[in-house]
Write an enzyme that holds these catalytic residues in place. Sequence first.
Site, mmCIF file in Angstrom:
data_model
loop_
_atom_site.group_PDB
_atom_site.id
_atom_site.type_symbol
_atom_site.label_atom_id
_atom_site.label_comp_id
_atom_site.label_asym_id
_atom_site.label_seq_id
_atom_site.Cartn_x
_atom_site.Cartn_y
_atom_site.Cartn_z
ATOM 1 N N GLU A 119 0.846 -1.204 0.000
ATOM 2 C CA GLU A 119 0.000 0.000 0.000
ATOM 3 C C GLU A 119 0.877 1.249 0.000
ATOM 4 O O GLU A 119 2.010 1.205 0.476
ATOM 5 C CB GLU A 119 -0.862 0.042 1.277
ATOM 6 C CG GLU A 119 -1.736 -1.161 1.447
ATOM 7 C CD GLU A 119 -2.444 -1.174 2.799
ATOM 8 O OE1 GLU A 119 -2.357 -0.173 3.537
ATOM 9 O OE2 GLU A 119 -3.077 -2.191 3.092
ATOM 10 N N LYS A 121 2.123 4.633 1.498
ATOM 11 C CA LYS A 121 2.165 5.156 2.864
ATOM 12 C C LYS A 121 1.886 6.658 2.790
ATOM 13 O O LYS A 121 2.760 7.445 2.424
ATOM 14 C CB LYS A 121 3.530 4.876 3.498
ATOM 15 C CG LYS A 121 3.597 5.297 4.953
ATOM 16 C CD LYS A 121 4.877 4.800 5.598
ATOM 17 C CE LYS A 121 4.952 5.114 7.072
ATOM 18 N NZ LYS A 121 4.822 6.512 7.401
ATOM 19 N N ASP A 123 1.275 10.407 3.831
ATOM 20 C CA ASP A 123 1.919 11.227 4.854
ATOM 21 C C ASP A 123 0.906 12.235 5.393
ATOM 22 O O ASP A 123 0.818 13.362 4.932
ATOM 23 C CB ASP A 123 3.128 11.946 4.247
ATOM 24 C CG ASP A 123 4.076 12.413 5.336
ATOM 25 O OD1 ASP A 123 3.888 12.017 6.496
ATOM 26 O OD2 ASP A 123 4.996 13.177 5.015
ATOM 27 N N TYR A 228 -7.020 2.232 6.090
ATOM 28 C CA TYR A 228 -6.084 1.144 5.772
ATOM 29 C C TYR A 228 -6.132 -0.012 6.756
ATOM 30 O O TYR A 228 -5.367 -0.956 6.645
ATOM 31 C CB TYR A 228 -4.654 1.675 5.659
ATOM 32 C CG TYR A 228 -4.175 2.497 6.844
ATOM 33 C CD1 TYR A 228 -4.040 1.920 8.097
ATOM 34 C CD2 TYR A 228 -3.853 3.847 6.686
ATOM 35 C CE1 TYR A 228 -3.599 2.666 9.172
ATOM 36 C CE2 TYR A 228 -3.413 4.599 7.762
ATOM 37 C CZ TYR A 228 -3.296 4.000 9.001
ATOM 38 O OH TYR A 228 -2.871 4.732 10.069
ATOM 39 N N LYS A 313 10.686 3.137 3.500
ATOM 40 C CA LYS A 313 10.735 4.595 3.343
ATOM 41 C C LYS A 313 11.518 4.963 2.091
ATOM 42 O O LYS A 313 12.642 4.475 1.907
ATOM 43 C CB LYS A 313 11.435 5.215 4.562
ATOM 44 C CG LYS A 313 10.599 5.202 5.824
ATOM 45 C CD LYS A 313 9.561 6.321 5.789
ATOM 46 C CE LYS A 313 8.880 6.533 7.106
ATOM 47 N NZ LYS A 313 9.571 7.320 8.067
ATOM 48 N N CYS A 405 25.364 45.085 7.208
ATOM 49 C CA CYS A 405 24.116 44.358 7.438
ATOM 50 C C CYS A 405 23.052 44.815 6.435
ATOM 51 O O CYS A 405 22.814 46.012 6.289
ATOM 52 C CB CYS A 405 23.628 44.597 8.864
ATOM 53 S SG CYS A 405 21.981 43.914 9.156
ATOM 54 N N CYS A 408 20.162 46.744 8.733
ATOM 55 C CA CYS A 408 20.387 48.006 9.454
ATOM 56 C C CYS A 408 21.612 48.763 8.930
ATOM 57 O O CYS A 408 21.949 49.822 9.441
ATOM 58 C CB CYS A 408 20.547 47.741 10.944
ATOM 59 S SG CYS A 408 22.090 46.911 11.343
ATOM 60 N N CYS A 423 25.966 40.476 12.502
ATOM 61 C CA CYS A 423 25.696 41.900 12.576
ATOM 62 C C CYS A 423 25.841 42.259 14.058
ATOM 63 O O CYS A 423 25.224 41.631 14.911
ATOM 64 C CB CYS A 423 24.259 42.158 12.108
ATOM 65 S SG CYS A 423 23.608 43.747 12.607
ATOM 66 N N CYS A 428 19.501 46.173 15.693
ATOM 67 C CA CYS A 428 19.117 45.900 14.300
ATOM 68 C C CYS A 428 17.693 45.345 14.279
ATOM 69 O O CYS A 428 17.387 44.378 14.988
ATOM 70 C CB CYS A 428 20.095 44.886 13.715
ATOM 71 S SG CYS A 428 19.579 44.216 12.139
HETATM 72 S S1 IVH Z 1 -0.739 0.436 8.772
HETATM 73 C C1 IVH Z 1 -1.040 -1.730 12.577
HETATM 74 N N1 IVH Z 1 -0.990 1.476 6.356
HETATM 75 O O1 IVH Z 1 2.179 5.295 8.900
HETATM 76 C C2 IVH Z 1 -1.279 -0.849 11.438
HETATM 77 N N2 IVH Z 1 -0.144 2.863 8.085
HETATM 78 O O2 IVH Z 1 4.644 4.657 10.611
HETATM 79 C C3 IVH Z 1 -0.334 0.260 11.411
HETATM 80 N N3 IVH Z 1 0.349 5.146 7.387
HETATM 81 O O3 IVH Z 1 0.887 5.688 12.102
HETATM 82 C C4 IVH Z 1 -0.494 1.204 10.335
HETATM 83 N N4 IVH Z 1 -0.285 4.928 5.295
HETATM 84 O O4 IVH Z 1 -0.362 6.825 10.241
HETATM 85 C C5 IVH Z 1 -0.620 1.686 7.631
HETATM 86 N N5 IVH Z 1 -1.297 2.268 4.184
HETATM 87 C C6 IVH Z 1 -0.929 2.474 5.455
HETATM 88 C C7 IVH Z 1 -0.452 3.729 5.897
HETATM 89 C C8 IVH Z 1 -0.058 3.877 7.227
HETATM 90 C C9 IVH Z 1 0.203 5.758 6.209
HETATM 91 C C10 IVH Z 1 0.908 5.795 8.611
HETATM 92 C C11 IVH Z 1 0.094 5.570 9.845
HETATM 93 C C12 IVH Z 1 1.039 5.042 10.891
HETATM 94 C C13 IVH Z 1 2.375 5.315 10.289
HETATM 95 C C14 IVH Z 1 3.350 4.230 10.682
#
Ligand code: IVH
Length: 661
Positions: A119, A121, A123, A228, A313, A405, A408, A423, A428
């Site tokens: 999946e 991830k 942010d 998720y 990551k 500067c 100032c 400076c 300033c």
């Molecule tokens: S699974 C036990 N799936 O990533 C289940 N997390 O570092 C744990 N996150 O706090 C999470 N996309 O906020 C899962 N497809 C995804 C995700 C996801 C983003 C975030 C989530 C979690 C953090 C973990």
Amino acid sequence: MDKLQAQKKNNRLLIYGLRLQINHHNHLYYVLDKPAISDAEYDKLFKKLVELEKEFPDLVTPDSPTQRIGGEALKKFKSVTHKTPLLSLDNAMASPELEAFDKRVREALGKDKIDYVAELKMDGLAVSLIYKKGKFVTGATRGDGVHGEDITQNLRTIKSIPLVLNEPVDLEVRGEVYLPYNDFIKHNEERKEAGEALFANPRNAAAGSLRQLDPKIAASRPLDIFLYYGAANNQQSHYETLQYLKQLGFKINPNIKLCSGLDQVQAYIKEWDKQRETLDYEIDGIVVKVNNLAAQRELGWTARAPRWAIAFKYPPMQATTVIEDIKVQVGRTGAITPVAYLKPVRLAGVLVQRATLHNEDEIKRKDLKINDQVVVQRAGEVIPEVVKVLKHTADSKEFKMPTTCPVCAGELFKPEGEAITRCVNSACPAQVKERIRHFATRVAMDIEHLGPAIVDQLVVNKLIKDVADLYDLELADLLKLERFAEKSAQNLLASIQASKNQPYDRLLYALGIRMVGRNTASLIAQHFDSLEDLFHIKADKLDHIYGVGPKVAQSVEQFFAQEENIKLIERLKESGVTIKTNQTKGPQPLKGKTFVFTGSLEKMSRSEAEEIVRKLGGHPSSSVSKQTNYVVAGAEPGSKYDKAKKLGVKIISEEKFRNLL
Ligand code: IVH
């Protein structure tokens, strides 16, 4: 049935039918992204429902689509205890760690090949949603994993979160709330116009919106969610669970993929490394989960994370752009920092226009010139930086540090052997503003409503020229300014007033003495009961304090040798600001004890833990030495753990630490 009853039944049916229709179209529009009717037609249905509900208010129920933004602004969020903790995920930063994860899983399950779900991830901000009999009842943030904040009111405003499910089930689902990238840009532009502080990235913007007490604010931002995880019923696999959640009406990311074995996972990771720029939201990696739920149970959890999942990551994103100009900024202590003004480029989901160049030596070392083509990088939260020059161009020209500067026009000074030019004019305006901003920050005096733009306005309009002037501000002064109304002016004055009672170690930090960070300030405050005891202090009275080195002691001596600083503190005292140790402080069970924290703590953040140590008379430090009394090791402790072992310093768990309190 009498006539009145019949009419009532009829109205109820009408309202019920309209709600079903509206919910259906909501789902098509917000969850599936496949609208079936025009906006005008939708608005007509909605309006009809609003009118009927107005006429028959006793038929309004909280799950009606008209009730998404309900209720008043809250005073405070309630705390919610999660039934099962919201744990985080272990990370894999590169392929070998992912291979090791796969090997562990295969060995534990005695299988050659594992089915995974890969999946994106997202942010954003993790949330938990609770449904009872198919109705949305509570939504909370992850918080420290065990206790979150009840943000139901705000979550209800997110249209892709169904208020009613397609089945009357009891269930908890978890997902990630995010702000789409384009909306983030648009929103930041609006903030810039309004002179407000900008959000650093879409995640902060989403979190900032959900942490507002007034639900109207969240409602005004186009937040969205992907679910998720769900503790659903009788499913055999994670993939099936997600399909079931989809059937119930939840929004599931369309890019999930069932992978047979690690090779397919690797291909997915590669594919999305290329494709991520095309998404309209930010991702920072790929989550890999064992698909079979029985296998998940067999693998179980560590204290921190499931053993059946891992987050891969992506490395920090790099991009190529051009340095259009280099200008210098003046900081709180007068430090002159060159900043590269870049041709705007999208990087890890954020439009980057500036990068810090740190100092003159760095520019020389990297051979950076104006109009160079360069590689820039952004890793997590940090400000973007220029990694290297790709090529000089015909227009490339050398950057020259200014000799005066830029704010100032005062003299600049670079001490022998130091990298930083400063400076030296402490009046300033750039330094003045930065000092006041620092004074007001959360870790310092925590003056709410005194953000950078307001400080700017106060200084420019000559209402304040130092931090002591803040305490002389009056309502009439503020009302003369453009951005203030009666209410906002009163709020600011109240926060300034409240800051008078901050413990004095915060004030010591807030004064912005060079090299005196939050921890050093608290350490000094433990040895001296009042700021007045520090007036004209000599370095040799300080550097014997464990944790205060000779350079820091010198800097403190210099600060308190200056008459203007002493005058400033005296004025603060006259205004009623606390400048000495509070004699009525609570019990001090940790008095004289030094603590170092390593790894991530479960129940509190590191800064919270450090604040507790300070309150109880102890001293938090960031480095381990023989004098350290305790090293508190959270999950995945770092090198401080090894050092503590080597030096024979006592290492305790987070739980043991809590027992000490
Ligand atoms: S699974 C036990 N799936 O990533 C289940 N997390 O570092 C744990 N996150 O706090 C999470 N996309 O906020 C899962 N497809 C995804 C995700 C996801 C983003 C975030 C989530 C979690 C953090 C973990």
